[in-house]
Write a protein that holds these residues in place. Structure first.
Motif, PDB file in Angstrom:
ATOM      1  N   LEU A  30       8.928  62.089 -31.489  1.00  0.00           N
ATOM      2  CA  LEU A  30       9.055  60.694 -31.073  1.00  0.00           C
ATOM      3  C   LEU A  30       9.272  59.772 -32.271  1.00  0.00           C
ATOM      4  N   MET A  31       8.576  60.039 -33.366  1.00  0.00           N
ATOM      5  CA  MET A  31       8.748  59.215 -34.567  1.00  0.00           C
ATOM      6  C   MET A  31      10.154  59.384 -35.143  1.00  0.00           C
ATOM      7  N   ARG A  32      10.622  60.629 -35.204  1.00  0.00           N
ATOM      8  CA  ARG A  32      11.982  60.867 -35.718  1.00  0.00           C
ATOM      9  C   ARG A  32      13.017  60.169 -34.851  1.00  0.00           C
ATOM     10  N   MET A  37      16.883  55.761 -33.985  1.00  0.00           N
ATOM     11  CA  MET A  37      17.392  54.636 -33.198  1.00  0.00           C
ATOM     12  C   MET A  37      17.332  53.332 -33.993  1.00  0.00           C
ATOM     13  N   THR A  38      16.264  53.148 -34.748  1.00  0.00           N
ATOM     14  CA  THR A  38      16.138  51.941 -35.569  1.00  0.00           C
ATOM     15  C   THR A  38      17.235  51.893 -36.620  1.00  0.00           C
ATOM     16  N   GLU A  59      18.484  51.658 -44.918  1.00  0.00           N
ATOM     17  CA  GLU A  59      17.550  52.786 -44.916  1.00  0.00           C
ATOM     18  C   GLU A  59      16.143  52.344 -45.303  1.00  0.00           C
ATOM     19  N   ARG A  60      16.032  51.424 -46.271  1.00  0.00           N
ATOM     20  CA  ARG A  60      14.714  50.899 -46.644  1.00  0.00           C
ATOM     21  C   ARG A  60      14.086  50.155 -45.472  1.00  0.00           C
ATOM     22  N   MET A  65      10.044  50.008 -41.096  1.00  0.00           N
ATOM     23  CA  MET A  65       9.777  49.947 -39.657  1.00  0.00           C
ATOM     24  C   MET A  65       9.012  51.185 -39.204  1.00  0.00           C
ATOM     25  N   ALA A  66       9.417  52.343 -39.686  1.00  0.00           N
ATOM     26  CA  ALA A  66       8.772  53.600 -39.286  1.00  0.00           C
ATOM     27  C   ALA A  66       7.320  53.654 -39.766  1.00  0.00           C
TER      28      ALA A  66
END
Length: 75
Positions: A30-32, A37-38, A59-60, A65-66
């Motif tokens: 789910l995190m990946r 998606m983000t 990417e940063r 966000m992650a």
């Protein structure tokens, strides 16, 4: 006046739904997926704003966000 759609959405038990997804797919997957998606959405947004070539910045942003989503206090 609240619409029927709003009332239904407000009544959703999001925590239970997320728990079920975690049980079915695992938190790592789910995190990946959410990071992917983000990143995709961010690339599109940055491109629309004329900043699409700044891949490192995108990417940063996705990394922050992650790591930070759901970690702070709500305002």
């Amino acid at each position: 006046m609240k619409t029927e759609s709003f009332t239904q959405a407000a009544a959703l038990d999001i925590a239970t739904r997320v728990d079920k997804l975690n049980d079915e797919f695992g938190q790592d997957l789910l995190m990946r997926a959410s990071v992917w998606m983000t990143l995709r959405e961010s690339k599109v947004s940055f491109t629309i704003e004329g900043e699409g070539k700044e891949l490192e910045r995108i990417e940063r942003f996705a990394d922050v966000m992650a790591r930070r989503t759901g970690k702070g206090e709500l305002c």
